[in-house]
Design a protein around this motif. Structure first.
Motif, PDB file in Angstrom:
ATOM      1  N   SER A 189      -3.953  -0.690   3.703  1.00  0.00           N
ATOM      2  CA  SER A 189      -3.880  -2.111   4.049  1.00  0.00           C
ATOM      3  C   SER A 189      -4.488  -2.961   2.953  1.00  0.00           C
ATOM      4  N   MET A 190      -4.136  -4.253   2.981  1.00  0.00           N
ATOM      5  CA  MET A 190      -4.708  -5.249   2.078  1.00  0.00           C
ATOM      6  C   MET A 190      -4.723  -6.576   2.809  1.00  0.00           C
ATOM      7  N   MET A 191      -5.737  -7.377   2.593  1.00  0.00           N
ATOM      8  CA  MET A 191      -5.848  -8.668   3.255  1.00  0.00           C
ATOM      9  C   MET A 191      -5.165  -9.783   2.457  1.00  0.00           C
ATOM     10  N   TYR A 192      -4.852  -9.511   1.215  1.00  0.00           N
ATOM     11  CA  TYR A 192      -4.090 -10.441   0.378  1.00  0.00           C
ATOM     12  C   TYR A 192      -3.194  -9.591  -0.527  1.00  0.00           C
ATOM     13  N   LEU A 193      -2.309 -10.213  -1.283  1.00  0.00           N
ATOM     14  CA  LEU A 193      -1.390  -9.465  -2.140  1.00  0.00           C
ATOM     15  C   LEU A 193      -2.170  -8.906  -3.331  1.00  0.00           C
ATOM     16  N   SER A 194      -2.713  -7.726  -3.150  1.00  0.00           N
ATOM     17  CA  SER A 194      -3.627  -7.110  -4.116  1.00  0.00           C
ATOM     18  C   SER A 194      -2.900  -6.078  -4.972  1.00  0.00           C
ATOM     19  N   ARG A 195      -2.851  -6.302  -6.268  1.00  0.00           N
ATOM     20  CA  ARG A 195      -2.237  -5.328  -7.166  1.00  0.00           C
ATOM     21  C   ARG A 195      -3.047  -4.035  -7.221  1.00  0.00           C
ATOM     22  N   ASP A 196      -4.368  -4.133  -7.085  1.00  0.00           N
ATOM     23  CA  ASP A 196      -5.196  -2.924  -7.065  1.00  0.00           C
ATOM     24  C   ASP A 196      -4.851  -2.064  -5.851  1.00  0.00           C
ATOM     25  N   ALA A 197      -4.685  -2.707  -4.691  1.00  0.00           N
ATOM     26  CA  ALA A 197      -4.297  -1.961  -3.486  1.00  0.00           C
ATOM     27  C   ALA A 197      -2.923  -1.320  -3.671  1.00  0.00           C
ATOM     28  N   MET A 198      -2.005  -2.036  -4.322  1.00  0.00           N
ATOM     29  CA  MET A 198      -0.669  -1.499  -4.569  1.00  0.00           C
ATOM     30  C   MET A 198      -0.735  -0.291  -5.502  1.00  0.00           C
ATOM     31  N   ARG A 199      -1.510  -0.361  -6.557  1.00  0.00           N
ATOM     32  CA  ARG A 199      -1.610   0.767  -7.499  1.00  0.00           C
ATOM     33  C   ARG A 199      -2.123   2.018  -6.796  1.00  0.00           C
ATOM     34  N   SER A 200      -3.153   1.842  -5.985  1.00  0.00           N
ATOM     35  CA  SER A 200      -3.717   2.975  -5.262  1.00  0.00           C
ATOM     36  C   SER A 200      -2.710   3.561  -4.281  1.00  0.00           C
ATOM     37  N   TRP A 201      -2.016   2.689  -3.555  1.00  0.00           N
ATOM     38  CA  TRP A 201      -1.066   3.139  -2.539  1.00  0.00           C
ATOM     39  C   TRP A 201       0.133   3.854  -3.165  1.00  0.00           C
ATOM     40  N   LEU A 202       0.626   3.355  -4.299  1.00  0.00           N
ATOM     41  CA  LEU A 202       1.791   3.972  -4.933  1.00  0.00           C
ATOM     42  C   LEU A 202       1.517   5.428  -5.322  1.00  0.00           C
ATOM     43  N   LYS A 203       0.255   5.771  -5.567  1.00  0.00           N
ATOM     44  CA  LYS A 203      -0.103   7.134  -5.942  1.00  0.00           C
ATOM     45  C   LYS A 203      -0.284   8.047  -4.728  1.00  0.00           C
ATOM     46  N   SER A 204      -0.298   7.471  -3.521  1.00  0.00           N
ATOM     47  CA  SER A 204      -0.561   8.263  -2.314  1.00  0.00           C
ATOM     48  C   SER A 204       0.662   9.075  -1.910  1.00  0.00           C
ATOM     49  N   ALA A 205       0.419  10.125  -1.120  1.00  0.00           N
ATOM     50  CA  ALA A 205       1.496  10.990  -0.654  1.00  0.00           C
ATOM     51  C   ALA A 205       2.153  10.418   0.594  1.00  0.00           C
ATOM     52  N   SER A 206       3.371  10.866   0.847  1.00  0.00           N
ATOM     53  CA  SER A 206       4.067  10.457   2.072  1.00  0.00           C
ATOM     54  C   SER A 206       3.494  11.212   3.259  1.00  0.00           C
ATOM     55  N   PRO A 207       3.413  10.588   4.423  1.00  0.00           N
ATOM     56  CA  PRO A 207       2.827  11.244   5.603  1.00  0.00           C
ATOM     57  C   PRO A 207       3.829  12.109   6.345  1.00  0.00           C
ATOM     58  N   GLU A 208       3.332  12.837   7.296  1.00  0.00           N
ATOM     59  CA  GLU A 208       4.172  13.618   8.196  1.00  0.00           C
ATOM     60  C   GLU A 208       4.872  12.685   9.178  1.00  0.00           C
ATOM     61  N   PRO A 209       6.190  12.835   9.411  1.00  0.00           N
ATOM     62  CA  PRO A 209       6.870  11.977  10.388  1.00  0.00           C
ATOM     63  C   PRO A 209       6.318  12.163  11.799  1.00  0.00           C
ATOM     64  N   VAL A 210       6.335  11.094  12.584  1.00  0.00           N
ATOM     65  CA  VAL A 210       5.910  11.141  13.983  1.00  0.00           C
ATOM     66  C   VAL A 210       7.168  11.087  14.855  1.00  0.00           C
ATOM     67  N   ARG A 211       7.395  12.106  15.633  1.00  0.00           N
ATOM     68  CA  ARG A 211       8.607  12.183  16.457  1.00  0.00           C
ATOM     69  C   ARG A 211       8.347  11.580  17.832  1.00  0.00           C
ATOM     70  N   TYR A 212       8.670  10.314  17.990  1.00  0.00           N
ATOM     71  CA  TYR A 212       8.512   9.672  19.294  1.00  0.00           C
ATOM     72  C   TYR A 212       9.752   9.925  20.152  1.00  0.00           C
ATOM     73  N   PRO A 213       9.607  10.012  21.475  1.00  0.00           N
ATOM     74  CA  PRO A 213      10.753  10.291  22.351  1.00  0.00           C
ATOM     75  C   PRO A 213      11.612   9.051  22.596  1.00  0.00           C
ATOM     76  N   ALA A 214      12.689   9.253  23.368  1.00  0.00           N
ATOM     77  CA  ALA A 214      13.585   8.148  23.733  1.00  0.00           C
ATOM     78  C   ALA A 214      12.941   7.358  24.870  1.00  0.00           C
ATOM     79  N   VAL A 215      12.050   6.438  24.501  1.00  0.00           N
ATOM     80  CA  VAL A 215      11.248   5.713  25.497  1.00  0.00           C
ATOM     81  C   VAL A 215      12.142   4.858  26.401  1.00  0.00           C
ATOM     82  N   GLY A 216      13.126   4.196  25.808  1.00  0.00           N
ATOM     83  CA  GLY A 216      13.995   3.310  26.586  1.00  0.00           C
ATOM     84  C   GLY A 216      14.704   4.029  27.715  1.00  0.00           C
ATOM     85  N   ASP A 217      15.218   5.229  27.453  1.00  0.00           N
ATOM     86  CA  ASP A 217      15.957   5.979  28.473  1.00  0.00           C
ATOM     87  C   ASP A 217      15.059   6.315  29.665  1.00  0.00           C
ATOM     88  N   GLU A 218      13.854   6.795  29.387  1.00  0.00           N
ATOM     89  CA  GLU A 218      12.940   7.153  30.475  1.00  0.00           C
ATOM     90  C   GLU A 218      12.447   5.916  31.227  1.00  0.00           C
TER      91      GLU A 218
END
Length: 346
Positions: free
Chosen positions: A286-315
């Motif tokens: 996260s960043m509270m303003y458009l921070s290039r430092d925050a962007m540089r750090s984030w661009l180097k980060s790894a992608s997370p594991e997907p979260v498999r949410y169910p079909a909430v609308g159907d239930e």
């Protein structure tokens, strides 16, 4: 059963959730009319799933340069038109009102004593979930902006409360381009976004915004007016997402396993609280303003594991049909039993 579904139209997240519900309701043969408030009819798009929908004035918040503007918000909402819409809305032919933080249908249901079920992310904030920037005024706003008889809140994690998982509808990821970054910062000025992204020319930024920058964008910044299908395609293919801290887009990014950098709309309690939740879970930067430092750090980060949410609308539609509307705990337990939350979440 005949249903009126009232939706706050100021944010695309409310519309995304309503589209999921509209398809689920249609598959069960429900008779539903739709009412949207908060923006002019000309500013709605991709609305075929809602049929012959209605539009009311409603209430909304206005912003300037990434921050809520109290003066503009008060001035915009001083008109008594929204109260006239409430008084004019006849619910005598409806058995139930479904409501996604729309004040017109909620208050009309209360005045006319029609059962009203709220389905929103805002309803989750009534519980002791992670919050930031909370005040007495925000608590009253959650209670009285769109009052309902039964409030079903959705969140990325149940946090020990009877909440629902997010309502997510995303495309399949057939290919992914790690150096493509989807950017959706609708509350920031276009020229500020260009300046923010300009130094990162090793990446391609796919920016969606209602307005255009004053000059030509650099080659590595592609500017798009909003197109739902184009947005969905780029979201599925991008290596990451930079966005304001709205709930639905973050939910879609988490579902697809996209790394996420969020910048909240300052002064907006819901978005600040979303940042608090994402930080607690370790699910986004996260960043509270458009921070290039925050962007540089984030661009180097790894992608997370997907979260498999169910079909909430159907239930949820099945639960509505059963009619035991004050027993939401069982629905919550059923849905979360189908979710495997990432091991990396704190």
């Amino acid at each position: 059963m005949k249903i009126l579904y009232g939706v706050q139209g100021t944010g695309n997240g409310h519309l995304s959730r309503a589209r999921v519900m509209a398809r689920a309701l249609a598959e069960r043969g429900a008779e539903v009319d739709y009412l949207f408030s908060g923006r002019p009819r000309s500013q709605f798009f991709d609305m075929d799933v809602f049929g012959d929908y209605r539009v009311a004035t409603g209430l909304t918040f206005l912003s300037r340069a990434g921050r809520i503007s109290p003066v503009d918000t008060v001035r915009h909402n001083l008109s008594c038109r929204w109260w006239q819409d409430i008084r004019a809305l006849d619910l005598s032919s409806y058995d139930l009102v479904l409501n996604d933080f729309d004040p017109v249908s909620a208050w009309a249901a209360r005045r006319q004593k029609v059962p009203c079920i709220g389905i929103s992310h805002q309803a989750a904030l009534r519980f002791d979930v992670p919050k930031m920037g909370n005040t007495w005024f925000n608590e009253r706003l959650l209670e009285y902006f769109a009052p309902v008889d039964v409030a079903l809140g959705c969140h990325w994690h149940h946090f020990g409360f009877p909440l629902l998982p997010p309502f997510v509808d995303v495309g399949e990821v057939s290919e992914e381009h790690g150096h493509d970054i989807l950017v959706y910062l609708p509350f920031e000025a276009p020229d500020d976004i260009i300046d923010f992204l300009r130094p990162f020319d090793n990446y391609r930024f796919l920016v969606y915004h209602a307005q255009s920058p004053s000059g030509a964008a650099p080659e590595h910044i592609q500017w798009h007016g909003f197109c739902r299908e184009g947005f969905r395609k780029h979201l599925a293919e991008a290596g990451g997402v930079v966005a304001n801290a709205g709930f639905e887009l973050a939910s879609e990014a988490l579902t697809l396993g996209k790394k996420l950098l969020v910048k909240p709309l300052l002064g907006q309690f819901e978005q600040l609280s979303n940042v608090a939740a994402l930080q607690l879970l370790g699910a986004a930067h996260s960043m509270m303003y458009l921070s290039r430092d925050a962007m540089r750090s984030w661009l180097k980060s790894a992608s997370p594991e997907p979260v498999r949410y169910p079909a909430v609308g159907d239930e949820l539609v099945k639960w509505i049909e059963q009619g035991e509307w004050h027993r939401g705990d069982g629905l919550s337990e059923l849905l979360w039993s189908q979710v495997r939350l990432p091991d990396t979440w704190r």
